[in-house]
Enzyme design. Structure first.
Site, PDB file in Angstrom:
ATOM      1  N   SER A   1       1.419  -1.167  -0.332  1.00 42.31           N
ATOM      2  CA  SER A   1      -0.414   0.660   0.047  1.00 42.31           C
ATOM      3  C   SER A   1       0.807   1.272   0.008  1.00 42.31           C
ATOM      4  O   SER A   1       1.787   1.365   0.907  1.00 42.31           O
ATOM      5  CB  SER A   1      -1.035   0.446   1.391  1.00 42.31           C
ATOM      6  OG  SER A   1      -1.029   1.072   1.298  1.00 42.31           O
TER       7      SER A   1
ATOM      8  N   TYR B   1      -2.233   0.170  10.483  1.00 42.34           N
ATOM      9  CA  TYR B   1      -1.723   0.077   9.282  1.00 42.34           C
ATOM     10  C   TYR B   1      -1.409  -0.010   8.550  1.00 42.34           C
ATOM     11  O   TYR B   1      -0.268  -0.364   7.968  1.00 42.34           O
ATOM     12  CB  TYR B   1      -3.283   0.281   8.551  1.00 42.34           C
ATOM     13  CG  TYR B   1      -3.853  -0.407   6.814  1.00 42.34           C
ATOM     14  CD1 TYR B   1      -4.189  -1.412   6.963  1.00 42.34           C
ATOM     15  CD2 TYR B   1      -3.093   0.264   5.711  1.00 42.34           C
ATOM     16  CE1 TYR B   1      -4.464  -1.850   5.413  1.00 42.34           C
ATOM     17  CE2 TYR B   1      -3.488   0.142   4.959  1.00 42.34           C
ATOM     18  CZ  TYR B   1      -3.393  -0.951   4.410  1.00 42.34           C
ATOM     19  OH  TYR B   1      -3.587  -1.274   3.265  1.00 42.34           O
TER      20      TYR B   1
HETATM   21  N1  LIG Z   1      -8.720  -0.926  -0.683  1.00 41.83           N
HETATM   22  C1  LIG Z   1      -7.762  -0.496  -0.273  1.00 41.83           C
HETATM   23  O1  LIG Z   1      -7.738   0.912  -0.033  1.00 41.83           O
HETATM   24  C2  LIG Z   1      -6.431  -0.379  -0.532  1.00 41.83           C
HETATM   25  C3  LIG Z   1      -5.321   0.223  -0.657  1.00 41.83           C
HETATM   26  C4  LIG Z   1      -3.953   0.081  -1.093  1.00 41.83           C
HETATM   27  C5  LIG Z   1      -3.830  -1.614  -0.388  1.00 41.83           C
HETATM   28  N2  LIG Z   1      -4.797  -2.662   0.012  1.00 41.83           N
HETATM   29  C6  LIG Z   1      -4.218  -3.880  -0.105  1.00 41.83           C
HETATM   30  O2  LIG Z   1      -5.536  -5.037  -0.875  1.00 41.83           O
HETATM   31  C7  LIG Z   1      -4.318  -5.595  -0.722  1.00 41.83           C
HETATM   32  C8  LIG Z   1      -6.691  -6.109  -0.794  1.00 41.83           C
HETATM   33  O3  LIG Z   1      -6.723  -5.760  -0.251  1.00 41.83           O
HETATM   34  P1  LIG Z   1      -8.662  -5.023  -0.632  1.00 41.83           P
HETATM   35  O4  LIG Z   1      -8.626  -4.038  -0.710  1.00 41.83           O
HETATM   36  O5  LIG Z   1      -9.166  -6.328  -1.421  1.00 41.83           O
HETATM   37  O6  LIG Z   1      -9.632  -5.600   0.480  1.00 41.83           O
HETATM   38  P2  LIG Z   1     -10.900  -6.848   0.794  1.00 41.83           P
HETATM   39  O7  LIG Z   1     -10.938  -6.181   1.987  1.00 41.83           O
HETATM   40  O8  LIG Z   1     -11.859  -6.651   0.004  1.00 41.83           O
HETATM   41  O9  LIG Z   1     -10.626  -8.302   0.650  1.00 41.83           O
HETATM   42  C9  LIG Z   1      -9.424  -8.897   1.556  1.00 41.83           C
HETATM   43  C10 LIG Z   1      -9.840 -10.014   1.640  1.00 41.83           C
HETATM   44  O10 LIG Z   1      -8.755 -10.300   2.859  1.00 41.83           O
HETATM   45  C11 LIG Z   1      -9.493 -12.189   3.696  1.00 41.83           C
HETATM   46  N3  LIG Z   1      -8.872 -11.968   5.050  1.00 41.83           N
HETATM   47  C12 LIG Z   1      -8.962 -11.201   5.921  1.00 41.83           C
HETATM   48  N4  LIG Z   1      -7.972 -11.683   6.953  1.00 41.83           N
HETATM   49  C13 LIG Z   1      -7.574 -12.739   6.235  1.00 41.83           C
HETATM   50  C14 LIG Z   1      -6.253 -13.879   7.241  1.00 41.83           C
HETATM   51  N5  LIG Z   1      -5.979 -13.999   8.314  1.00 41.83           N
HETATM   52  N6  LIG Z   1      -6.317 -14.571   6.326  1.00 41.83           N
HETATM   53  C15 LIG Z   1      -6.339 -14.702   4.460  1.00 41.83           C
HETATM   54  N7  LIG Z   1      -7.319 -14.377   4.122  1.00 41.83           N
HETATM   55  C16 LIG Z   1      -7.855 -12.847   4.903  1.00 41.83           C
HETATM   56  C17 LIG Z   1     -10.311 -10.977   3.580  1.00 41.83           C
HETATM   57  O11 LIG Z   1     -11.335 -12.274   3.744  1.00 41.83           O
HETATM   58  C18 LIG Z   1     -11.082 -10.420   2.571  1.00 41.83           C
HETATM   59  O12 LIG Z   1     -11.451 -11.712   1.649  1.00 41.83           O
HETATM   60  C19 LIG Z   1      -5.116  -5.878   1.504  1.00 41.83           C
HETATM   61  O13 LIG Z   1      -3.613  -6.663   1.619  1.00 41.83           O
HETATM   62  C20 LIG Z   1      -4.670  -4.050   1.541  1.00 41.83           C
HETATM   63  O14 LIG Z   1      -4.191  -4.373   2.431  1.00 41.83           O
HETATM   64  C21 LIG Z   1      -5.984  -2.064  -0.226  1.00 41.83           C
END
Ligand SMILES: NC(=O)c1ccc[n+]([C@@H]2O[C@H](COP(=O)([O-])OP(=O)(O)OC[C@H]3O[C@@H](n4cnc5c(N)ncnc54)[C@H](O)[C@@H]3O)[C@@H](O)[C@H]2O)c1
Length: 275
Positions: A137, A150
Site C-alpha cells: 500500500s 495499518y
Molecule cells: N482497498 C484499499 O484501499 C487498499 C489500498 C492499498 C492496499 N490495499 C491492500 O490490498 C489488499 C487487498 O485488499 P482489498 O482492498 O481487496 O480488501 P478486501 O477487504 O476487499 O479483501 C481482503 C481479503 O482478505 C481476506 N482476509 C482477511 N484476513 C485474512 C486472513 N487472516 N487470512 C486470509 N485472508 C484474510 C478477507 O476475507 C478478504 O477476502 C490488502 O492487502 C490491502 O491492504 C488495499
C-alpha cells in the site's frame, strides 16, 4: 524454452482485489489456488473462475495453514511459479483509540501473513525459481494519519520484502523475484463502509483507484518484476517527497485529509442519490 505456467497461489482471494488477481492468473494459464480465511468466499471465487481452479481455507497468520496451501498447489500443479500475498485488513482511528486486538490483527495479517507467505513460497521456489508479489500500500511508504497501525504493518511488509529480496541476491539466488505493489486507496469492500469515517480520509485523498487499475499494474509486474511499484506512479513520488522532508510532509497532511473528506462526502452523496 520457457516451461508452461504451473501453480499460483493468491491469499485473501475470496473478494476484492484478490479475486481479480486470481482471475488474472487463471487467464494467464496458471493452476490457481484461491485461498481466504472466509471459506465460502474462497469456494465461490474458485467456482466462478473455472472447474480447474483450486480453493482452500487459509488464515495467513497460521504458518501451518500457509504451508499446507503450498503443498496443495505443488501436488496439483507440480511447481509453484507465483505467490501473491494479498490478504489484508484495515481498522482505522488513532492507535491509542483502537482496541489491542485490532492493532494485533493488522500486524498479524498484513505483516506476519506476508512474511509467512513469502518464506513458504521461497521454500517451494528454490529448485525452479518463481515470483512473489506482495500487495502492500502507499501506507507502506509514508505517514497515514487515521491508519497508523495499518501503516506500521505495511511498512513492516515492505521492509521485510525488500530485505529478503536482498538476502536472496546475496545468497546467489537470482531466479526468485519479490515485487511489492503499493496502491493508493482502491474502491473495494475494504473501503465500502468507510465513506463516513473521517479517520480513513487519506485513503480517499488521491485518485481513488478501481481494482482493475491495480490488476493492470500487477499484470506489468508479472511481465517485469520490480521491487516497488506505486499505483499511480505520481502518488508514489509525492509520498516519497513528503518522507524526504518530514516536517513539510506533516504540515501538508491536514490539506490531504481535507481533500479526502471532500471526496468521501461527494461519493456518499452520490451513493445516497443513486439509492
Ligand atoms: N482497498 C484499499 O484501499 C487498499 C489500498 C492499498 C492496499 N490495499 C491492500 O490490498 C489488499 C487487498 O485488499 P482489498 O482492498 O481487496 O480488501 P478486501 O477487504 O476487499 O479483501 C481482503 C481479503 O482478505 C481476506 N482476509 C482477511 N484476513 C485474512 C486472513 N487472516 N487470512 C486470509 N485472508 C484474510 C478477507 O476475507 C478478504 O477476502 C490488502 O492487502 C490491502 O491492504 C488495499
Amino acid at each position: 524454452m520457457t516451461p508452461p505456467p504451473a501453480g499460483a497461489v493468491v491469499t485473501g482471494a475470496g473478494r476484492g482485489l484478490g479475486r481479480l488477481l486470481a482471475a488474472l492468473l487463471v487467464e494467464r494459464g496458471y493452476r490457481v489456488l484461491v485461498t481466504d480465511i472466509d471459506e465460502a468466499a474462497a469456494r465461490a471465487t474458485a467456482q466462478r473462475l473455472g472447474p480447474d481452479v483450486l480453493w482452500a481455507t487459509v488464515d495467513v497468520r497460521d504458518e501451518e495453514q500457509v504451508a499446507a496451501a503450498r503443498d496443495h498447489v505443488m501436488t496439483e500443479a507440480g511447481r509453484l511459479d507465483i505467490w501473491v500475498n494479498n490478504a489484508g485488513v484495515l481498522a482505522t482511528g488513532p492507535a491509542w483509540e483502537q482496541p489491542p486486538e485490532a492493532r494485533r490483527l493488522m500486524l498479524e495479517v498484513n505483516a506476519l501473513g506476508t512474511i509467512n507467505g513469502t518464506v513458504t513460497a521461497i521454500e517451494a521456489m528454490r529448485d525452479a525459481g518463481g515470483h512473489i508479489v506482495n500487495i502492500v500500500s502507499l501506507a507502506g511508504l509514508t505517514a497515514v494519519p487515521g491508519e497508523a497501525v495499518y501503516a506500521a504493518s505495511k511498512h513492516a511488509a515492505i521492509g521485510f520484502s525488500l530485505s529478503t529480496l536482498a538476502d536472496l541476491r546475496l545468497a546467489g539466488i537470482e531466479d526468485i523475484d519479490i515485487s511489492c505493489v503499493c496502491p493508493d486507496g482502491i474502491w473495494t469492500p475494504m473501503l465500502h463502509d468507510k465513506l463516513d469515517d473521517p479517520a480513513s480520509a487519506l485513503s480517499f485523498s488521491g485518485r481513488l483507484l478501481q481494482p482493475t487499475d491495480v490488476v493492470t499494474a500487477v499484470r506489468k509486474v508479472l511481465d517485469r518484476p520490480r521491487p516497488v511499484t506505486s499505483v499511480p506512479g505520481w502518488r508514489g513520488l509525492q509520498v516519497r517527497l513528503a518522507d524526504a522532508f518530514p516536517g513539510l510532509g506533516l504540515r501538508a497532511l491536514p490539506l490531504m485529509v481535507a481533500r479526502g473528506r471532500r471526496v468521501q462526502h461527494r461519493m456518499s452523496a452520490r451513493l445516497r442519490q443513486g439509492a
